[in-house]
Design an enzyme around this catalytic site. Sequence first.
Site, short mmCIF file in Angstrom:
data_model
loop_
_atom_site.label_atom_id
_atom_site.label_comp_id
_atom_site.label_asym_id
_atom_site.label_seq_id
_atom_site.Cartn_x
_atom_site.Cartn_y
_atom_site.Cartn_z
N LYS A 242 0.84 -1.21 0.00
CA LYS A 242 0.00 0.00 0.00
C LYS A 242 0.88 1.25 0.00
CE LYS A 242 -3.78 -2.34 2.36
NZ LYS A 242 -4.41 -2.69 3.64
N GLN B 285 -4.56 -1.39 9.85
CA GLN B 285 -4.44 -2.71 9.19
C GLN B 285 -5.00 -3.80 10.11
OE1 GLN B 285 -3.30 -3.30 6.00
NE2 GLN B 285 -3.88 -5.44 6.33
N ASP C 62 -11.00 3.18 4.80
CA ASP C 62 -11.56 1.85 4.55
C ASP C 62 -13.09 1.85 4.61
OD1 ASP C 62 -9.68 -0.04 3.87
OD2 ASP C 62 -9.10 -0.48 5.94
#
Length: 277
Positions: free
Chosen positions: A49, A93, A116
Amino acid sequence: MAIILDGKKLRDKIFEGLKTKIEGMAVKPSLAVILAGDDPSSEIYVNNKKKCAEKLGINSIVITYPSSVTETELLSKIEELNNDKNITAILVQLPLPAHIDKFKIIDAIAPQKDVDGLTTYNGGKLFAGEKPYVYPCTPKGILLLLDEYGIEIAGKHAVVIGRSNLVGKPVAQMLLNRNATVTMCHSKTKKLSDITKTADILISAVGKKVVGENMLKNNCVVIDVGIFRDENGKISGDVDFEKVSKTASYISPVPGGVGPMTIASLMLNTVELALIG
Ligand code: NAP
């Protein structure tokens, strides 16, 4: 033979557009990623990422913690990032170490920095049929892929296997919001193949080999989200690709389907959040 839904090709096309867009942005997008613990897959995902963000001109920082990190430490870092004008997007994460309440941590992220789309605020907007700041990355990537290939959603029967907050539930809701008729399946579903045989669009997000031949009707569209690693480390998905691609009309491969679209959506979301400021 099914047409391959090429996630890499669409990702590259999205990145081309994003690069130009980011060059012209007054406020550069900045993504902060929190990585807690020592899960080797998470480390790989986070590095990918970061590399990807940097290639596109997105500032990216990774904040790492040992698996002994406390909830208080994580909450205080998130508060700091929420208040930092130089950070426009925050990602925690997953998975977090077992002693950490992941819902509490995710919900501490300011909704307008929740890249997200997993906070209760953004999830609530999605489930109310309203527009969240951003949509969760994997579901968003799946819909982008369907749209790229002109696959109709409205009026179709979509069957989703898997009901996680990350993939199954939001993708089902996004399909419902686009007027599909949606059936959700999970580990307690009886006679799975009776249900999958009625699907026009089948989305499998399990992480086990659950979709074989004779489970689908002809010309079904198959989206394979699962990541399954065999004993030799070879990656495949939930679906028996070789056999199913003989009867499906479209199929997403693993690797090269949903995976690249998830990262493309993450980059899109990072830019969208920077634009709202
Ligand atoms: P998860 O939280 O583990 O959820 C898995 C779901 O599968 C659960 O709802 C579970 O049902 C269901 N399930 C388990 N065994 C089943 C069976 N035999 N039949 C039907 N359903 C079954 O996983 P996730 O986070 O959604 O991820 C799913 C998979 O997608 C994983 O392989 C993950 O690595 C992959 N993934 C890929 C990407 C990508 O970008 N390519 C992104 C995210 C996830 P219960 O709820 O009843 O337990």
